[in-house]
Design a protein around this motif. Sequence first.
Motif, PDB file in Angstrom:
ATOM      1  N   GLU A  49       0.837  -1.191   0.000  1.00 37.04           N
ATOM      2  CA  GLU A  49       0.000   0.000   0.000  1.00 37.04           C
ATOM      3  C   GLU A  49       0.875   1.246   0.000  1.00 37.04           C
ATOM      4  OE1 GLU A  49      -3.838  -0.377   2.507  1.00 37.04           O
ATOM      5  OE2 GLU A  49      -2.290  -1.443   3.647  1.00 37.04           O
ATOM      6  N   PHE A  50       0.438   2.241  -0.766  1.00 39.99           N
ATOM      7  CA  PHE A  50       1.144   3.518  -0.812  1.00 39.99           C
ATOM      8  C   PHE A  50       0.117   4.640  -0.713  1.00 39.99           C
ATOM      9  CE2 PHE A  50       3.628   0.452  -3.239  1.00 39.99           C
ATOM     10  CZ  PHE A  50       4.887   0.601  -2.679  1.00 39.99           C
ATOM     11  N   GLU A  51       0.449   5.638   0.097  1.00 42.60           N
ATOM     12  CA  GLU A  51      -0.471   6.762   0.267  1.00 42.60           C
ATOM     13  C   GLU A  51       0.301   8.020   0.611  1.00 42.60           C
ATOM     14  OE1 GLU A  51      -4.428   8.028   2.908  1.00 42.60           O
ATOM     15  OE2 GLU A  51      -3.594   5.999   3.050  1.00 42.60           O
ATOM     16  N   GLY A  52      -0.099   9.139  -0.019  1.00 42.33           N
ATOM     17  CA  GLY A  52       0.418  10.440   0.353  1.00 42.33           C
ATOM     18  C   GLY A  52       1.803  10.768  -0.145  1.00 42.33           C
ATOM     19  N   GLN A  53       2.232  10.149  -1.236  1.00 43.40           N
ATOM     20  CA  GLN A  53       3.551  10.513  -1.791  1.00 43.40           C
ATOM     21  C   GLN A  53       3.443  11.828  -2.577  1.00 43.40           C
ATOM     22  OE1 GLN A  53       2.729   6.830  -1.956  1.00 43.40           O
ATOM     23  NE2 GLN A  53       3.769   7.105   0.005  1.00 43.40           N
ATOM     24  N   SER A  54       4.572  12.543  -2.707  1.00 46.03           N
ATOM     25  CA  SER A  54       4.559  13.829  -3.405  1.00 46.03           C
ATOM     26  C   SER A  54       5.104  13.752  -4.824  1.00 46.03           C
ATOM     27  CB  SER A  54       5.363  14.864  -2.612  1.00 46.03           C
ATOM     28  OG  SER A  54       6.722  14.466  -2.481  1.00 46.03           O
ATOM     29  N   ILE A  86       4.604  -7.131  -9.379  1.00 46.80           N
ATOM     30  CA  ILE A  86       3.729  -6.517  -8.386  1.00 46.80           C
ATOM     31  C   ILE A  86       2.347  -7.144  -8.454  1.00 46.80           C
ATOM     32  CG2 ILE A  86       2.790  -4.361  -7.516  1.00 46.80           C
ATOM     33  CD1 ILE A  86       4.989  -2.907  -9.152  1.00 46.80           C
ATOM     34  N   ARG A  87       1.859  -7.578  -7.322  1.00 48.63           N
ATOM     35  CA  ARG A  87       0.494  -8.087  -7.236  1.00 48.63           C
ATOM     36  C   ARG A  87      -0.165  -7.551  -5.970  1.00 48.63           C
ATOM     37  NH1 ARG A  87      -1.713 -12.797  -4.565  1.00 48.63           N
ATOM     38  NH2 ARG A  87      -3.823 -13.142  -5.327  1.00 48.63           N
ATOM     39  N   GLY A  88      -1.387  -7.093  -6.114  1.00 50.38           N
ATOM     40  CA  GLY A  88      -2.099  -6.589  -4.952  1.00 50.38           C
ATOM     41  C   GLY A  88      -1.586  -5.246  -4.474  1.00 50.38           C
ATOM     42  N   MET A  89      -1.263  -4.346  -5.399  1.00 55.36           N
ATOM     43  CA  MET A  89      -0.828  -3.008  -5.033  1.00 55.36           C
ATOM     44  C   MET A  89      -2.050  -2.105  -4.881  1.00 55.36           C
ATOM     45  SD  MET A  89       1.658  -0.401  -7.150  1.00 55.36           S
ATOM     46  CE  MET A  89       1.678   1.355  -6.811  1.00 55.36           C
ATOM     47  N   ARG A  90      -2.042  -1.278  -3.828  1.00 58.46           N
ATOM     48  CA  ARG A  90      -3.094  -0.291  -3.613  1.00 58.46           C
ATOM     49  C   ARG A  90      -2.420   1.062  -3.390  1.00 58.46           C
ATOM     50  NH1 ARG A  90      -4.026  -4.862  -1.266  1.00 58.46           N
ATOM     51  NH2 ARG A  90      -3.067  -4.239   0.722  1.00 58.46           N
ATOM     52  N   SER A  91      -2.711   1.987  -4.271  1.00 59.72           N
ATOM     53  CA  SER A  91      -2.121   3.317  -4.188  1.00 59.72           C
ATOM     54  C   SER A  91      -3.231   4.349  -4.150  1.00 59.72           C
ATOM     55  CB  SER A  91      -1.205   3.568  -5.387  1.00 59.72           C
ATOM     56  OG  SER A  91      -0.738   4.908  -5.409  1.00 59.72           O
TER      57      SER A  91
END
Length: 436
Positions: A173-178, A191-196
């Motif tokens: 999971e990735f959140e809030g990158q600039s 990559i499998r099951g990535m949530r951005s």
Amino acid sequence: FFFQAEDGIRDKLVTGVQTCALPILVSSTLRWPWHTNLVQRYRSTILQGQSREKTVIRLADQAAGFNKSSRSRPVLWTGERGAPRPRNSIRNLTVEIGTNNPIAIGIQFYSNKQGGIRDVTVRSLSGDGVAGIDMSHSDETGPSLLKNVRVEGFEFGLRAGYAFLGATLEDVEFEGQSEAAIRNVGQCLSIRGMRSTNRVHAIQSTEINSFVTLADSTLAVVPGSKPMPAIQNRGFLIGRGFSTPGYSRAVENRAGTGIDATGPNVREFLSHRLFSLFPSPQYAIGLPVRETPVLPWDPISDWASPLAYGGKPNDSVDDSDALQKAIDSGKSTVYLPHGYWTLYKPVFLRGNVRRLIGCEARIRIDNLGRHAALTVADGAAPVVLIERIEVETFDQLFLSQDTARTLVLSSCSGIRAAFPGKGDLDRKSTRLNSSH
């Protein structure tokens, strides 16, 4: 585990299970152990916490050296380039970056042949910092596994680089990158099951030798963000079953065919022409990916060790009988304490045992001919898990799956195996040489 801080101060992180009411506060880089022998340096080190919630390593606010230099600096550093660094892992913890540390990196990770990051959160409390996880500083990183990893904040959630080996990402999971959730500069990423969830690109694949395979993922843009593609591709990209809600396009493809993917739902995408030696459908078979079975942890009262039956690590005496007695004790988990264990006679994994955990133990085998040192036989549990074992005598057969039970191999290295049975095999972050 002992780490050498860059300013020369030795810090001790206490091993064992702890409940941490407060974070472990650090003000400098924690470095993997150094060794006078180059081959032994920065390798085979595992940093493991109790859980993400109860083991938190936090970089202090405005830490010296993390806000004044032009070079980025990590909180956790697992080794430099120049030699193999196998079996480095980080598990079950959180790395936090305090405020006003603009050049900080959460984890600068280097492991090859076998290793990874599992069940880890990396977050920047103020959102700044260079990267949550950096795998672009060494040209020999990988193969490695990142599983159940979450990154919050930073310019990049993950930086990857160098076209040498590769990394597998699952349930990340990735959140809030600039700048971008993932920036890939020449690496091979599966990559499998990535949530951005971001206002920026989910993936930037910037070089012609970058290779990304993406499956079963959701890349979402925050409402109100400026129009942009979810993926910027300059290399090779294969995608299947992913969605990009809110982005203007799923893929901006500037390689191969030059054809973009509009989205938001993409069944399959290939950046380059498909080549086939014979007439066939112009799409992948689309086989489903089966989930790895997850075994619950047994209570300590249901654990057994060869220590209780005369076995002893590091003495070069045959431990086969002691290990067999531990397996036949009726317990469901058998563990090998860290050290060298010697097996000179075949051992059978049977009865109630469903987990054999090595605690990073190493096994030496000899005088077995064509017989496997360890045979997974029929037993009470439908799934058997073998994990965290390194076999040093790679030229001899260690494992045979002579059963219809499902076998899971996790975080193992040097295993030469045969599979005469009919059971399923699932291996995660395991070096395996299959005989047949």
